[in-house]
Every structure is written in C-alpha cells, then in structure tokens.
Design an enzyme around this catalytic site. Structure first.
Site, PDB file in Angstrom:
ATOM      1  N   ARG A 306       6.488 -30.696  35.597  1.00  0.00           N
ATOM      2  CA  ARG A 306       6.077 -30.980  36.974  1.00  0.00           C
ATOM      3  C   ARG A 306       5.518 -32.112  36.924  1.00  0.00           C
ATOM      4  O   ARG A 306       5.261 -33.259  38.042  1.00  0.00           O
ATOM      5  CB  ARG A 306       5.144 -29.706  37.542  1.00  0.00           C
ATOM      6  N   GLU A 707       0.748 -26.052  48.011  1.00  0.00           N
ATOM      7  CA  GLU A 707       0.018 -27.125  47.106  1.00  0.00           C
ATOM      8  C   GLU A 707       0.091 -28.290  47.618  1.00  0.00           C
ATOM      9  O   GLU A 707      -1.095 -29.126  47.293  1.00  0.00           O
ATOM     10  CB  GLU A 707       0.776 -26.812  45.878  1.00  0.00           C
TER      11      GLU A 707
HETATM   12  N1  LUZ Z   1       4.779 -22.067  38.724  1.00  0.00           N
HETATM   13  C1  LUZ Z   1       5.909 -21.913  38.010  1.00  0.00           C
HETATM   14  C2  LUZ Z   1       4.569 -22.893  39.695  1.00  0.00           C
HETATM   15  O1  LUZ Z   1       6.143 -21.078  37.067  1.00  0.00           O
HETATM   16  N2  LUZ Z   1       6.788 -23.130  38.072  1.00  0.00           N
HETATM   17  C3  LUZ Z   1       6.376 -24.114  38.968  1.00  0.00           C
HETATM   18  O2  LUZ Z   1       7.307 -25.146  39.361  1.00  0.00           O
HETATM   19  C4  LUZ Z   1       5.212 -23.952  39.626  1.00  0.00           C
HETATM   20  N3  LUZ Z   1       5.117 -24.957  40.478  1.00  0.00           N
HETATM   21  C5  LUZ Z   1       3.929 -24.913  41.130  1.00  0.00           C
HETATM   22  C6  LUZ Z   1       3.138 -24.010  41.148  1.00  0.00           C
HETATM   23  N4  LUZ Z   1       3.373 -22.853  40.210  1.00  0.00           N
HETATM   24 MO1  MOS Z   2       1.123 -21.591  41.133  1.00  0.00          MO
HETATM   25  S1  MOS Z   2       0.005 -23.192  40.406  1.00  0.00           S
HETATM   26  O1  MOS Z   2       0.264 -19.995  40.927  1.00  0.00           O
HETATM   27  O2  MOS Z   2       1.622 -22.026  42.498  1.00  0.00           O
END
Ligand code: LUZ
Ligand code: MOS
Length: 761
Positions: A306, A707
């Site tokens: 990410r 987010e």
């Molecule tokens: N959790 C995850 C996340 O497992 N994969 C993701 O791409 C993600 N992105 C944002 C927050 N949690």
């Molecule tokens: Mo994830 S950072 O729990 O969306």
C-alpha cells in the site's frame, strides 16, 4: 434512529463495552508477564512467589498450549507465549490467572525470569537492512525508465525522509472474555475488527476445529487498525485460560500494557530522488522505503504494497521506481493503522515536491497542480485510472481557500511580523480502495424479516464507532422498503455469518452493505411477487417504498411492509436470506507488480494554514479547507464525522503525536501523559465540503470514507514548515515527521542535528 445507533447510548454512558459486561462469580481475571528487555534468552520462569501470593493463582506458559503456539497469519514468527527467547519489550512470557484483576496483576509482577541473557538490540530499520535482517524479499514497482529520465531533467533532487509511528489510542483497550463450552471449545467476546480471524487463531491455539470456536463482537470503543490483526492474541490467551481452568476468563489490558505490548503504525525511513523540468513537470521519481516492521511479520507484507501503490500519490509521473523493504527490528510488531502504509508513502512524495520546489524557486502548490492525475492515466502499478477527480477537487479547494489571496495575505503578514510567521500548504489526495490482498475483498450477510415486519441484519462488519451499522441499516431500509426504525443491526458473530474478513481498508460499508443488499433483494423479490399475486397486478409494477407497497410507481396501497411480512409467513414464504459479495474486477500480478488492485480511488484536497511563534517554536493551525470526494453520501453526518476525525488523526500523526523508543527498545511514550493527542485547541477551523458525483461502482453510489481523509493531516506538516522557512529562509527543509514544536525550535535556532544536518548543502 437519526444517527449512529450508539450515539445516544454513549452520551448516556449506557453503551456496553467488554469491561462493562457482567462478571460471573467464578470468572477468573488474567494478567500478562512480559519480557524485561527488547531482546534476550532465558532458561525458565520461576513462578513460586506468584503461586504463593494468593489462593487460586495459576500461571500458564507455552508448555500449556494444546495446539499450535503461533499467532501469525503469514510467516510463523510470532509465538503467543515466548519459548526461551524474546524479541521485543512487552512480549508475553506467561499468563497469570486469579480471582480478581488486582491479584492477577500483583502475582504477575512476582514471576521471575531465570537464566536471562540480554542480546544486542536493533531499533533502526536501516541497521537491520544492513545486517540483512529483512522479512521476505524487497518488492519493486516500476513504470518507464527513471534512470534515463533523470538525465533529461533540469533539476534532480534527492533526500531522506523519516516518519515516526503512531499509537492507536482507541478509548477501549484490547481484551476478551472466553467462556469454556462443553464441546471442548470456547465462546469468546472479543474486541476485534475480525471475528473470523480471531476464530481461526483461537482454534489453532486450542487445537480444535473452527466450529468449536464462536467469536462475538458487539462493538468496539475504537480500533483504527489496532484490532485488525492484533486482537487475536488476547482472545487466544483468554481462551487458553478458559479451557485450562474450565472457568470464564477475562483478559483486559490496562493502558500502559496496551501501549507497550501492542503494535502501532510503522515508522519508516525512506530515500527519494525526483527529477523535474524547469516548468515543474515531474519526469521521474524513485523511492526506497525502509519499513520498521518490528519483531514479527504481522501485517507488514500487506502494508508495504500500500505504501508502494501510493508512491506517486495524486500525481501522474511517467517514470517511477518504488521499492519496499520490510526490516526486522527489536520493537513491538508494527501493524495496521488507518491508512495502512499509505500515509507513509504519500509523505515521501510530498517531501520530494517540497524540496524540488525550493530548488526551482516555485510554490510547491504549482508543482502539485501541474502534475495531478488525469482521466485515463496509467499508474506505476499498471492500473488505468478512471473517473479521476484529482483536478476538480484540487481547483475547488484552491477556490474555496482563495489561494492567491491567501498567499498574498501570508506574504504581507510575514513582511510585517518578526515574532510570528505564517505558512500554508496543499495536499491533494488519491487513495486506493480495496484490500491489497485480493482474497480479503469479500463479505457475507444474513438477513431475517420477522413476521411482524421488523428486520434483523447480520454481516461481518464491526461497529467501532465509525457508523458502519448506521450505513448498513440505511441501505437495508432503502432496499427492502422497510422503515429505517424497523431495522436492527446484530452483533457480529462467526456463527451467523462465516468466513468474513476484518472490517478494514475503509471497505466496511462497501463490502458489508453490498452483501446485505444482495440478501435484501432476494427477500424483496419474494415479497413483491406475493404482493402482486394478492393485489392481482403484474409483479413488474410492484415496489415497496417507505414501508408501503406501491403499484405502478405512484399508487400507494394500504398494504404495509409489516402486513406483507405477516402475509408471507402465513403463506409459507421464506423471510430470510444470505447474501454474498466479492469485489469484482480485481487482479494483481505479483511478479510483474502490475494489475488492478483497487476497485476505485477516493480523491480530494486540503489546504491548511499555520502560524509559528518564532521565539518559542510553538505553532497554531488557523484554517483547514477540505474538498472531499464522498460521491453520494449514505449518511452525511456519519461521513462528516469520519472526515473530521480522520483529518484530526492525520494532523496528530504529522505534527503532534510523538512515539518515542530509546536505543534499548524501550517505549518512552507509554502513557497518555507522555503521548500527546490532538484536542479541540490544536485543531484549525474546519471548512469541509463534499464533492458529490455518484460512484456507480459501489452500493448506493457511495465511496469509502474511513481512511482517505487522514492524509489531509500531512498538509499540516508542510504548513508549519512553510512558516518556518519564512522565518529562516536560509535553513534547509527537514523531513522528519512529526513536526513537533521541539523540532521547529531546533530548526529556528539552526541546531537540527544528526542525519537531518547531513542533508544540508
Ligand atoms: N488491511 C488489509 C487494510 O489487510 N489490507 C489492506 O489493504 C488494508 N488497507 C487499509 C487498511 N487496512
Ligand atoms: Mo485497517 S488500517 O484496520 O483499515
């Protein structure tokens, strides 16, 4: 139900969190024994004094685990209970059970580590990298040929960027209550974003199949990613205690244990190189991200991509190389935190633009504007960008902030004032929506319409204060045509909806409201055909709207939703349905590092202004102008709460919250008196507008909101830096987040030390 259903209960203090639940007389309370240093080996634990402290004290260690003593969902490098060594401070060595929490804690303090040998401690990801201590192999995404492109640039700038971690500070600390079952399994109330994830780990620890483990989560007092992966250990420890003693066991961390022993946002240390033409067009960008993963793998392999996906942020850059390296250190395993590596990546490109702008003698905002994404651009990970909203939201925000006048006003203020200087900065946003691990993009639901017309909805979504329950209820109400007040969102249980994923990645409403909608459409089809038969009309002309059957789009009949539900029961029509949704169109080739990992992107823009007190280094934010791409909001109040809260959290990360470890791996900021959070006084005046073009890719034409707005906080860093530069035009910009008053002061006095100094020309 006008808002988040918990709001009224919260205000009245009536909401039940885990620690508010009634305790049975036989319940045991657990406390953890943790490692005394950040790296070491030991020969055993002396539990004599602990066991003698009070009747009924028990101490459990790794030897008591009937199944597999492992918490990791990727590389097995995270034992639930240590076995002869530890790799970070706060690692759990033993679990102490006692009739009261106070006895458990006191007894835990009496457990002695025997044969302790301390080993060298690594806290710096670059040192870990130099030692070859990395997790998996580094990954690189590429577009074009940056090396060749740098040769064509008028200006090439490189630099180093640091960003510190962030403590989640959910109001409700981590915990669980486990009840032993006569099956040999357990029923667990767990404070988790992922009941199905906890179920798998508890089953593994106990050595039982998943169907002997039921996990339930009613709500969380906040999570922010901290309970995505790291709630499982506490639930599994409580479950171990319950199975070993045959009694309910409650494990609830106090704030200091929570801050010491649970993961946080990953600190990063990064290098960048950016090349531009004289007019500010970016031709090439390279970044190496040294992610401080901590002592175990945890979610780092999902977080690093990410970061890489957001290397170019909201810009189109024709030549890009982004390399992500997970470095193993002797700090607590870092984990998911709202934004999930995205903010760290976005901060780096913004630092590069800021530095390049100074070199070119341009306003960073002009470079930002010049390079924004356009419709049809192909990202450095090979995704064709469609329905791009970068330029529109940017221009709307600049207009809203009256940017030219704002800049002129700041210049005038700075010319007149010596002791105070003002600054401003812009942050354009482009954030990808979908789990980076494609498998996780799925969800289920179970919807019952009872024969009085009231509706029960279960999904995999976890309500953690963000209002996902409210959004699902709105979608269910609209889809079924049932009154909103008749819809109840059930607590999340592994026995009602199975094989769900964490409520995370901003997808909670996207995935779960969609799954609920699928089930509702199924039930509605049956109800409509029954109504059509009863009314003697064609089913194609029948709808249910606002609790009434409607014929031909306008003729509202006397038949209510409730009466129709009763009629369905009398006619033996099934009033329940299961729904399933898997996000379509996602694919990613890990070898080529190319694909379409996201269903869509969220856009937006923020302008933040700040005033620095030049004598003290302290500063104040003045205004924040935000234009946020919300598409069609399912609930404006809920969405506004998310935008404002995420911005505050991003501003906290960028400027205020200082997660501090010493060289021995000890967390210095381990209480709320040493870890400062944003408050109302810290926040600027907020001016938020929604950009409301529908998004046909998602339920109710909406967009994910959890987010993305966090990134706007990054503008705060650059607004303060801009003001500092006005005070000391001779000083070299520094890129070391958070922008604390201490660092501001050191910049102003010319005393910034260490690596930051090295960057000076
Ligand atoms: N959790 C995850 C996340 O497992 N994969 C993701 O791409 C993600 N992105 C944002 C927050 N949690
Ligand atoms: Mo994830 S950072 O729990 O969306």
């Amino acid at each position: 139900m006008k808002r988040n259903p918990d709001s009224a209960l919260n205000v009245l203090g009536k909401t039940t969190y885990i620690d508010d639940m009634p305790e049975s007389a036989d319940m045991l309370h657990a406390a953890i024994v943790t490692s005394p240093s950040a790296h070491g080996t030991y020969t055993g634990l002396n539990t004599k004094a602990a066991l003698a402290y009070a009747p009924g004290v028990r101490v459990l260690t790794a030897a008591d685990v009937p199944g597999q003593n492992e918490l990791s969902t990727s590389i097995p490098d995270e034992p639930m209970l240590a076995t002869g060594n530890w790799h970070y401070r706060g690692e759990v060595l033993a679990l102490v059970l006692a009739p009261t929490r106070s006895i458990a804690r006191k007894a835990a303090a009496l457990v002695k580590v025997e044969g302790r040998v301390d080993l060298p401690v690594i806290v710096d990801p670059r040192v870990a990298f130099a030692n070859g201590d990395i997790i998996m192999t580094p990954r690189t995404q590429r577009l074009g040929d940056p090396e060749a492109a740098f040769k064509l640039c008028d200006v090439v700038v490189s630099g180093r960027v640091e960003s510190a971690g962030q403590e989640h500070v959910y109001l409700e600390t981590q915990g669980a209550i486990a009840y032993p079952e006569d099956s040999g399994g357990v029923r667990v109330i767990s404070g988790t974003q992922s009941p199905a994830g906890v179920q798998a780990i508890v089953a593994r620890i106990l050595g039982v199949p998943m169907n002997l483990v039921e996990i339930e989560t009613r709500r969380l007092g906040g999570a922010f990613g901290g309970k995505e992966d790291q709630a499982s250990g506490w639930a599994a420890l409580a479950s171990l205690g319950a199975v070993k003693t045959g009694k309910p066991v409650k494990l609830y961390l106090n704030r200091r244990d929570d801050m010491t022993s649970t993961g946080k946002r990953h600190p990063y240390s990064s290098d960048f190189k950016i090349g531009l033409k004289k007019d500010g067009t970016i031709l090439a960008f390279e970044a190496d991200y040294y992610q401080n993963a901590g002592a175990a793998t945890d979610l780092s392999p999902a977080i690093i991509p990410r970061t890489m996906f957001h290397a170019a942020s909201a810009y189109h850059i024709p030549n890009v190389r982004a390399t992500g390296i997970m470095c193993r250190t002797n700090l607590v395993p870092f984990t998911a935190f709202r934004g999930f590596g995205g903010p760290q990546g976005i901060f780096v490109i913004e630092c590069a633009i800021e530095k390049a702008a100074r070199q070119l003698g341009m306003d960073p905002a002009e470079i930002q504007r010049k390079n924004l994404l356009s419709e049809g651009d192909v990202s450095h990970y090979g995704m064709k960008m469609v329905d791009v909203r970068a330029k529109e939201t940017f221009e709307l925000c600049m207009k809203k902030a009256k940017w030219p006048e704002l800049r002129a006003g700041i210049a005038a203020f700075n010319a007149e004032n010596k002791a105070r200087k003002r600054g401003a900065a812009v942050l354009p946003l482009c954030f990808g929506i979908s789990f980076t691990k494609i498998m996780l993009n799925q969800g289920g639901s179970l919807v019952h319409v009872y024969n009085d017309g009231s509706v029960s909805v279960a999904t995999g979504a976890i309500e953690m204060g963000q209002g996902v329950g409210r959004k699902i209820a709105v979608v269910v109400s609209r889809t079924l045509g049932a009154p909103l007040a008749s819809v109840r969102i059930e607590s999340t249980r592994t026995t009602t909806v199975a094989n769900t994923v964490a409520t995370a990645a901003s997808t909670g409403a996207d995935i779960n409201a969609m799954a609920a909608q699928v089930a509702c459409l199924e039930i509605k089809k049956r109800l409509v055909s029954l109504a059509a038969a009863k009314l003697g009309v064609d089913a194609a002309t029948v709808d249910i709207v606002d609790g009434r059957v409607v014929v031909g789009g306008k003729s509202v009949t006397a038949l209510t939703f409730a009466a129709l539900a009763t009629m369905a029961y009398e006619n033996r029509v099934d009033l329940s349905a299961h729904g399933f949704y898997a996000t379509p169109g996602l694919h990613y080739d890990m070898k080529a590092e190319h694909g379409t990992p996201f269903l869509y992107h969220v856009y937006g823009c923020a302008v933040v202004t700040a005033t620095v007190d030049v004598l003290r280094g302290s500063y104040q934010f003045n205004d924040a102008f935000i234009v946020h791409d919300i598409a069609e909001s399912i609930d404006e109040l809920v969405d506004m709460g998310q935008v404002e809260g995420a911005f505050a959290q991003g501003l906290g990360w960028s400027c205020l919250e200082e997660l501090k470890f010493d060289a021995t791996g000890r967390l210095l900021s381990d209480t709320l008196s040493t870890y400062k959070l944003p408050d109302a006084h810290f926040m600027p005046e907020l001016h938020v507008d929604f950009f409301t073009r529908p998004n046909p890719l998602v339920v109710a034409n909406s967009k994910a909101v959890g987010e993305p707005p966090l990134m706007y906080g990054i503008a705060g860093y650059f607004a303060v830096l801009d003001a500092l530069k006005a005070a000391r035009p001779d000083g070299t910009s520094f890129h070391d987040l958070p922008m604390t008053p201490e660092k501001a002061m050191l910049f102003l006095t010319g005393d910034l030390a260490g690596d930051l100094q090295k960057e000076r020309p």
